[in-house]
Scaffold this active site. Structure first.
Site, PDB file in Angstrom:
ATOM      1  N   CYS A 262       0.820  -1.231   0.000  1.00 26.03           N
ATOM      2  CA  CYS A 262       0.000   0.000   0.000  1.00 26.03           C
ATOM      3  C   CYS A 262       0.845   1.268   0.000  1.00 26.03           C
ATOM      4  CB  CYS A 262      -0.925   0.026   1.209  1.00 26.03           C
ATOM      5  SG  CYS A 262      -1.948  -1.431   1.277  1.00 26.03           S
TER       6      CYS A 262
ATOM      7  N   HIS B 226      -4.098   6.968   1.256  1.00 30.10           N
ATOM      8  CA  HIS B 226      -4.276   5.625   0.692  1.00 30.10           C
ATOM      9  C   HIS B 226      -5.719   5.169   0.913  1.00 30.10           C
ATOM     10  CE1 HIS B 226      -3.957   1.470  -0.215  1.00 30.10           C
ATOM     11  NE2 HIS B 226      -4.036   1.072   1.040  1.00 30.10           N
TER      12      HIS B 226
ATOM     13  N   ASN C 280     -10.056  -0.934  -2.527  1.00 32.21           N
ATOM     14  CA  ASN C 280      -8.641  -0.764  -2.207  1.00 32.21           C
ATOM     15  C   ASN C 280      -7.813  -1.316  -3.371  1.00 32.21           C
ATOM     16  OD1 ASN C 280      -6.051  -0.853  -1.182  1.00 32.21           O
ATOM     17  ND2 ASN C 280      -6.633  -1.782   0.773  1.00 32.21           N
TER      18      ASN C 280
HETATM   19  O1  UT7 Z   1      -4.614  -1.407   2.481  1.00 27.89           O
HETATM   20  C1  UT7 Z   1      -3.922  -2.133   3.435  1.00 27.89           C
HETATM   21  C2  UT7 Z   1      -4.269  -1.736   4.799  1.00 27.89           C
HETATM   22  N1  UT7 Z   1      -5.549  -2.264   5.176  1.00 27.89           N
HETATM   23  C3  UT7 Z   1      -6.367  -1.561   5.914  1.00 27.89           C
HETATM   24  O2  UT7 Z   1      -6.058  -0.424   6.255  1.00 27.89           O
HETATM   25  C4  UT7 Z   1      -7.651  -2.196   6.391  1.00 27.89           C
HETATM   26  C5  UT7 Z   1      -7.885  -1.911   7.838  1.00 27.89           C
HETATM   27  N2  UT7 Z   1      -9.041  -2.565   8.422  1.00 27.89           N
HETATM   28  C6  UT7 Z   1     -10.327  -2.361   8.006  1.00 27.89           C
HETATM   29  O3  UT7 Z   1     -10.552  -1.631   7.049  1.00 27.89           O
HETATM   30  C7  UT7 Z   1     -11.452  -3.018   8.756  1.00 27.89           C
HETATM   31  O4  UT7 Z   1     -10.957  -3.599   9.932  1.00 27.89           O
HETATM   32  C8  UT7 Z   1     -12.232  -4.097   7.924  1.00 27.89           C
HETATM   33  C9  UT7 Z   1     -13.052  -3.428   6.829  1.00 27.89           C
HETATM   34  C10 UT7 Z   1     -11.248  -5.063   7.325  1.00 27.89           C
HETATM   35  C11 UT7 Z   1     -13.201  -4.878   8.827  1.00 27.89           C
HETATM   36  O5  UT7 Z   1     -14.079  -3.997   9.487  1.00 27.89           O
HETATM   37  P1  UT7 Z   1     -14.408  -4.212  11.043  1.00 27.89           P
HETATM   38  O6  UT7 Z   1     -15.410  -3.205  11.406  1.00 27.89           O
HETATM   39  O7  UT7 Z   1     -13.081  -4.162  11.769  1.00 27.89           O
HETATM   40  O8  UT7 Z   1     -15.084  -5.632  11.084  1.00 27.89           O
HETATM   41  P2  UT7 Z   1     -14.594  -6.952  11.821  1.00 27.89           P
HETATM   42  O9  UT7 Z   1     -13.393  -7.526  11.156  1.00 27.89           O
HETATM   43  O10 UT7 Z   1     -14.495  -6.669  13.279  1.00 27.89           O
HETATM   44  O11 UT7 Z   1     -15.821  -7.931  11.571  1.00 27.89           O
HETATM   45  C12 UT7 Z   1     -17.101  -7.680  12.149  1.00 27.89           C
HETATM   46  C13 UT7 Z   1     -18.063  -8.773  11.748  1.00 27.89           C
HETATM   47  C14 UT7 Z   1     -17.562 -10.192  12.012  1.00 27.89           C
HETATM   48  O12 UT7 Z   1     -18.653 -10.947  12.478  1.00 27.89           O
HETATM   49  P3  UT7 Z   1     -18.830 -11.264  14.043  1.00 27.89           P
HETATM   50  O13 UT7 Z   1     -17.612 -12.006  14.447  1.00 27.89           O
HETATM   51  O14 UT7 Z   1     -18.948  -9.928  14.698  1.00 27.89           O
HETATM   52  O15 UT7 Z   1     -20.097 -12.075  14.077  1.00 27.89           O
HETATM   53  C15 UT7 Z   1     -17.153 -10.679  10.642  1.00 27.89           C
HETATM   54  O16 UT7 Z   1     -17.263 -12.076  10.515  1.00 27.89           O
HETATM   55  O17 UT7 Z   1     -18.328  -8.710  10.339  1.00 27.89           O
HETATM   56  C16 UT7 Z   1     -18.162 -10.016   9.754  1.00 27.89           C
HETATM   57  N3  UT7 Z   1     -17.730  -9.844   8.373  1.00 27.89           N
HETATM   58  C17 UT7 Z   1     -18.559  -9.714   7.333  1.00 27.89           C
HETATM   59  N4  UT7 Z   1     -19.908  -9.735   7.241  1.00 27.89           N
HETATM   60  C18 UT7 Z   1     -20.454  -9.554   6.025  1.00 27.89           C
HETATM   61  C19 UT7 Z   1     -16.442  -9.756   7.924  1.00 27.89           C
HETATM   62  N5  UT7 Z   1     -16.447  -9.563   6.583  1.00 27.89           N
HETATM   63  C20 UT7 Z   1     -17.747  -9.534   6.202  1.00 27.89           C
HETATM   64  C21 UT7 Z   1     -18.385  -9.367   4.956  1.00 27.89           C
HETATM   65  N6  UT7 Z   1     -19.726  -9.379   4.910  1.00 27.89           N
HETATM   66  N7  UT7 Z   1     -17.684  -9.171   3.805  1.00 27.89           N
END
Ligand code: UT7
Length: 352
Positions: free
Chosen positions: A112, A279, A309
């Site tokens: 990135c 980014h 992204n």
């Molecule tokens: O470019 C490189 C650098 N990368 C970044 O900067 C990314 C940084 N991180 C993020 O952008 C966020 O952490 C994410 C978008 C990856 C995830 O968002 P979040 O709010 O941190 O969600 P989470 O990982 O805590 O997941 C919450 C819930 C989980 O379910 P439970 O365990 O709460 O029941 C996941 O299983 O959302 C679920 N989940 C989804 N649900 C529907 C994860 N992916 C999906 C999905 N659709 N695609």
């Protein structure tokens, strides 16, 4: 002497895939993707079209935009985390495609932060006195790591028949990552200028290998035998893994700090910035950085909703659009910032 961006160009594969289309092949929803990341759609390349091709298209456009010809370029820097091959890198593939002279090409692996590192390297190459015109490219085809089968036919509009329940369950295992990424390329030509206020003013780059596991890919390695195993493929380990929450928290802390650092280095205040190009990994991260910096949203444009992204391509893609829509007009003071796998991060200060 200053390093000046004299041309820019982009390339996007034609297939646009919406969140609703993705929700037909795995358990996800437009609502989840939009509220968690801000993404509404992304572009995907078809099999056979790699980041070398997209990068070459963007590179040709940037060379034209600079009013130059391919033979004028005397060095290439190509940043990607999704190269056509492990070896050789995309640099030589681009050199042949565009028909450059037999000039040196460097392949960067800063994910990135690839464009940011590339800008710093381009500046160093020009300042060394060895080169006059650098072609800097950031390009990705993340679709290569999507583990879908029938799902591909559905998202590309080639079939209406949804995947089996078994495939949907498999696709769902990697949904936290696959819905976030898209394919694209952006490129700039950077040239040496002896006079004038315009150009790269300052860069700050950082690395913390202590965060290497936060965003990595386990399922292929020259330290194992063989390089990739059937078990790793079956376990989906050829898809990058990410500790999303940890990367999120780090990003909203370290990117604003890097922007403050480059401003302070130049004796400028953050409020002096006309634009901050961040980014494009997550709209919530972009808004978090904006808030930390205390800037109005007009100064922090974003396009993640349309492209997702695109790793090394996000900054040149956003920069090109800001040039096109007049936001990055002459005299404007721009900060670029990125953070990603490595961890690598940093910021650059640039006067248009
Ligand atoms: O470019 C490189 C650098 N990368 C970044 O900067 C990314 C940084 N991180 C993020 O952008 C966020 O952490 C994410 C978008 C990856 C995830 O968002 P979040 O709010 O941190 O969600 P989470 O990982 O805590 O997941 C919450 C819930 C989980 O379910 P439970 O365990 O709460 O029941 C996941 O299983 O959302 C679920 N989940 C989804 N649900 C529907 C994860 N992916 C999906 C999905 N659709 N695609």
């Amino acid at each position: 002497m200053k390093s000046v961006i004299t041309g820019s160009g982009i390339a996007l594969p034609p297939h646009v895939v919406t969140n609703d289309q993705l929700s037909r092949i795995m358990d996800t929803s437009d609502e989840w993707i939009r509220t968690r990341s801000g993404i509404e759609q992304r572009h995907f390349a078809v099999a056979g079209q790699g980041s070398a091709e997209l990068g070459s298209m963007a590179g040709e456009a940037a060379i034209r935009d600079a009013g130059l010809k391919p033979e004028d370029i005397d060095v290439v820097v190509f940043a990607t985390m999704t190269p056509d091959h492990v070896l050789p890198g995309n640099g030589p593939l681009l050199q042949k495609r565009i028909g450059l002279r037999q000039v040196p090409t460097f392949d960067l692996r800063q994910q990135c932060s690839g464009f940011l590192y590339g800008l710093d390297l381009a500046d160093s190459l020009l300042r060394s006195g060895k080169f006059e015109r650098v072609l800097l490219v950031g390009a990705e085809t993340h679709s290569g790591f999507m583990p879908w089968d029938q799902g591909w036919k559905v998202v590309l509009g080639l079939s209406d028949e949804e995947p089996s329940d078994e495939e949907k369950a498999w696709n769902t295992l990697s949904r936290d990552r696959t819905v976030l990424f898209g394919d694209a390329a952006g490129a700039v030509v950077v040239e040496k200028r002896e006079n004038g206020a315009a150009g790269l003013l300052r860069t700050r780059l950082y690395t913390d290998g202590g965060g290497a596991e936060a965003l990595t890919m386990h399922g292929s390695s020259f330290k194992q035998r063989p390089f990739v195993t059937k078990e790793q493929i079956a376990a989906g380990e050829t898809i990058p893994v990410m500790n999303g929450r940890e990367v999120f928290k780090t990003a909203v802390t370290l990117m604003p700090q890097a922007v403050r650092d480059v401003c302070a280095d130049e004796g400028l205040a953050v409020a002096d910035l006309d634009l901050v190009l961040i980014h494009q990994a997550n709209l919530r991260i972009i808004e978090g950085v904006q808030k930390q910096l205390g800037l109005p949203s007009e100064k922090v444009p974003h396009n993640i909703e349309r492209y997702g992204n695109t790793t090394a391509a996000t900054l040149p893609l956003l920069f090109h659009e800001c040039k096109q829509n007049g936001l990055a007009g002459p005299g404007k003071l721009i900060a670029f910032t990125a953070l990603g796998s490595g961890l690598h991060w940093g910021a650059a200060l640039y006067r248009m």
